[in-house]
Design a protein around this motif. Structure first.
Motif, PDB file in Angstrom:
ATOM      1  N   LEU A 175       0.840  -1.169   0.140  1.00 43.51           N
ATOM      2  CA  LEU A 175      -0.303   0.127  -0.200  1.00 43.51           C
ATOM      3  C   LEU A 175       0.717   1.401  -0.225  1.00 43.51           C
ATOM      4  CD1 LEU A 175      -2.462   1.162   0.544  1.00 43.51           C
ATOM      5  CD2 LEU A 175      -2.809   1.372   2.801  1.00 43.51           C
ATOM      6  N   GLU A 190      -2.677   0.214   9.542  1.00 44.35           N
ATOM      7  CA  GLU A 190      -2.434  -0.113   7.982  1.00 44.35           C
ATOM      8  C   GLU A 190      -1.455  -1.109   7.563  1.00 44.35           C
ATOM      9  OE1 GLU A 190      -4.644   0.267   5.864  1.00 44.35           O
ATOM     10  OE2 GLU A 190      -5.512   2.546   5.841  1.00 44.35           O
ATOM     11  N   PHE A 194      -1.178  -4.962   5.816  1.00 45.92           N
ATOM     12  CA  PHE A 194      -0.228  -4.556   4.175  1.00 45.92           C
ATOM     13  C   PHE A 194       0.709  -3.947   4.593  1.00 45.92           C
ATOM     14  CE2 PHE A 194      -4.132  -2.680   3.385  1.00 45.92           C
ATOM     15  CZ  PHE A 194      -4.726  -3.346   1.930  1.00 45.92           C
ATOM     16  N   ASP A 206      -3.762   5.582  -1.386  1.00 44.30           N
ATOM     17  CA  ASP A 206      -4.177   6.348  -0.658  1.00 44.30           C
ATOM     18  C   ASP A 206      -4.242   7.665  -0.488  1.00 44.30           C
ATOM     19  OD1 ASP A 206      -5.961   4.156  -0.220  1.00 44.30           O
ATOM     20  OD2 ASP A 206      -5.396   3.695   1.786  1.00 44.30           O
ATOM     21  N   MET A 242       1.063   5.643   0.947  1.00 45.21           N
ATOM     22  CA  MET A 242      -0.082   5.993   1.819  1.00 45.21           C
ATOM     23  C   MET A 242       0.468   7.382   1.504  1.00 45.21           C
ATOM     24  SD  MET A 242      -0.919   3.868   5.248  1.00 45.21           S
ATOM     25  CE  MET A 242      -2.000   5.523   5.877  1.00 45.21           C
ATOM     26  N   HIS A 266      -2.401   6.303  11.528  1.00 43.22           N
ATOM     27  CA  HIS A 266      -3.147   5.573  10.149  1.00 43.22           C
ATOM     28  C   HIS A 266      -1.871   4.173   9.933  1.00 43.22           C
ATOM     29  CE1 HIS A 266      -6.123   8.162   9.417  1.00 43.22           C
ATOM     30  NE2 HIS A 266      -5.946   9.547   9.953  1.00 43.22           N
ATOM     31  N   VAL A 326       3.911  -0.897   3.333  1.00 36.24           N
ATOM     32  CA  VAL A 326       3.484  -0.309   3.627  1.00 36.24           C
ATOM     33  C   VAL A 326       4.805   1.571   3.052  1.00 36.24           C
ATOM     34  CG1 VAL A 326       2.655   2.295   4.339  1.00 36.24           C
ATOM     35  CG2 VAL A 326       1.794  -0.154   5.029  1.00 36.24           C
TER      36      VAL A 326
END
Ligand code: ASP
Ligand code: MG
Length: 428
Positions: free
Chosen positions: A20, A45, A50, A188, A22, A41, A52
């Motif tokens: 992911l 995740e 995930f 995201d 972000m 946050h 990240v």
């Protein structure tokens, strides 16, 4: 090549964990407390399963300050040094977020664009990404469970090794390109609004947040004035099919709310005929009267403007009644209005026209929707509705998934509200 994120070889050791990206904008990292909120946050995740990579902007207002310092130092400064200066805001926030994550017990390290590297072309100040080598970041996901905190907005020009920045708002593009390079499941984009709206809620209180928007629609909306994403980031998302989720960073990290998913058309079950209404005040109209009606005239007008890098948008040529002369009306960005008029005056002997007039108190209102491809008469309904409100249309353009009308700026609110209701976009 334009912003083509390309990790070269396929990334080895396909991890079990999905990846992911972000991205957090300037207001989301404006101070240490907000950076701590960002870290929460991120932690959520990771706990959700995930691997990240985070992309951060500079603290809000920072880049403006850095830009102003360059201008103060010298109005005609070296673009490479400008990039060295303005890229520094993101260096600060990437290091700070890594520190805060470590403090929470999350493995993390910061990455500057040149360290990854994110390679760009040489257009300092508005460079395009040419390639990203995500292999080391991915390796560290599996070997150390380490979060990559990447400075947005910056890369390195390959041949010269100089720092290059991607244009204002460029962290969005960093994030989407990185997501493509590491094969992320999603990108995201955390920002100060909770998604993409049917139109600007400050103008139309009945505006609604959209659940889903197609890449092409978002590209039109961003190009037509919706400020939520950098236009280029949407292009990259569309080309590389990166599902991009716009959401609020001010949510409670424990209870995140929904945002807007920008995705492929196929993933939108029920396409609306019109998805959104955009407007841009950044338009100016120029009219040339009694231009000779003969071959080569349009070229004589528009080639010098193109050579001066002035983007002409809407063009109307009136059919002449005397077969000898005609009127031509077109629009340019209002910032280029004076320059465009000066260029036309200068070329007046080659073009040949009776007079040039113009207006800057105009606005372009557009309706966008992939459903327009399969529905006839969508624009016609708008023309009728606007005329019933007494709004005069100065120019029109249409394409497959949008139409735009140029009107007097005084009618902006009325026109946007009228179209918003007409196409059933008002909140229930
Ligand atoms: N900090 C840069 C800017 O303000 C890049 C970004 O925030 O996306 O334009
Ligand atoms: Mg932004």
């Amino acid at each position: 090549m334009s912003d083509v994120a390309n990790s070269g070889s396929p990334l080895s050791g396909a991890a079990a964990r999905p990846r992911l990206v972000m991205k957090f904008g300037g207001t989301s990292v404006a101070n240490i407390e907000r950076i701590r909120n960002v870290a929460r946050h991120v932690k959520r995740e990771i706990e959700a399963g995930f691997d990240v990579a985070v992309v951060v902007s500079a603290m809000s207002g920072k880049t403006n300050e850095l830009v102003a310092w360059c201008k103060e130092a010298s109005p005609l400064h070296d673009a490479r040094e400008y990039d060295a200066v303005v890229a520094s805001g993101e260096q600060v926030t990437s290091g700070l977020l890594a520190i805060v994550l470590q403090d929470m017990g999350v493995q993390a390290r910061s990455w500057q664009g040149w360290q990854i590297p994110i390679l760009t072309d040489q257009a300092h100040g508005s460079a395009r990404i040419e390639s990203i080598d995500g292999s080391e970041i991915v390796k560290r996901f599996s070997e150390r469970s380490e979060v990559a905190v990447v400075a947005g907005f910056q890369g390195m020009h390959k041949a010269t090794g100089r720092i290059a920045t991607l244009g204002r708002g460029g962290s969005d593009t960093s994030a989407v390109a990185l997501a493509a390079a590491i094969g992320a499941a999603r990108c995201d984009i955390y920002t100060d609004v909770d998604g993409v709206y049917t139109t600007d809620p400050r103008i139309v209180p009945k505006a609604r947040r959209l659940e889903k928007v197609a890449f092409e629609e978002m590209l039109e909306m961003a190009s037509l004035g919706a400020k939520v994403l950098q236009v280029r980031s949407v292009e990259v998302a569309m080309v590389h099919k990166v599902p991009t989720y716009v959401r609020s960073s001010f949510d409670d990290p424990a209870h995140p709310q929904s945002g807007t998913l920008i995705c492929a058309e196929e993933d939108i079950m029920e396409a609306q005929v019109v998805t959104g209404i955009a407007f841009s005040r950044d338009e100016a109209q120029i009219t040339l009267r009694r231009v000779a009606d003969k071959p080569g005239v349009a070229a004589a007008i528009f080639v010098p403007l193109a050579d001066a890098n002035i983007n002409v948008d809407m063009i109307i040529q009136v059919v002449s009644d005397d077969q000898a002369s005609t009127d031509i009306t077109f629009t340019v960005p209002s910032a280029d209005y004076d320059r465009a008029r000066a260029i036309l005056e200068k070329a007046s002997s080659t073009i040949g026209f009776a007079s040039v007039t113009g207006a800057t108190d105009v606005v372009k209102v557009s309706a966008i929707g992939i459903g327009m491809r399969s529905h006839a008469g969508v624009a016609a309904r708008a023309f009728k509705a606007l005329s019933e409100k007494g709004i005069n249309i100065r120019a029109i353009t249409t394409s497959e998934i949008k139409f735009s009308v140029l009107i007097d700026a005084a009618y902006t609110e009325l026109a946007v509200r009228t179209l918003h209701s007409l196409y059933g976009l008002d909140k229930a």
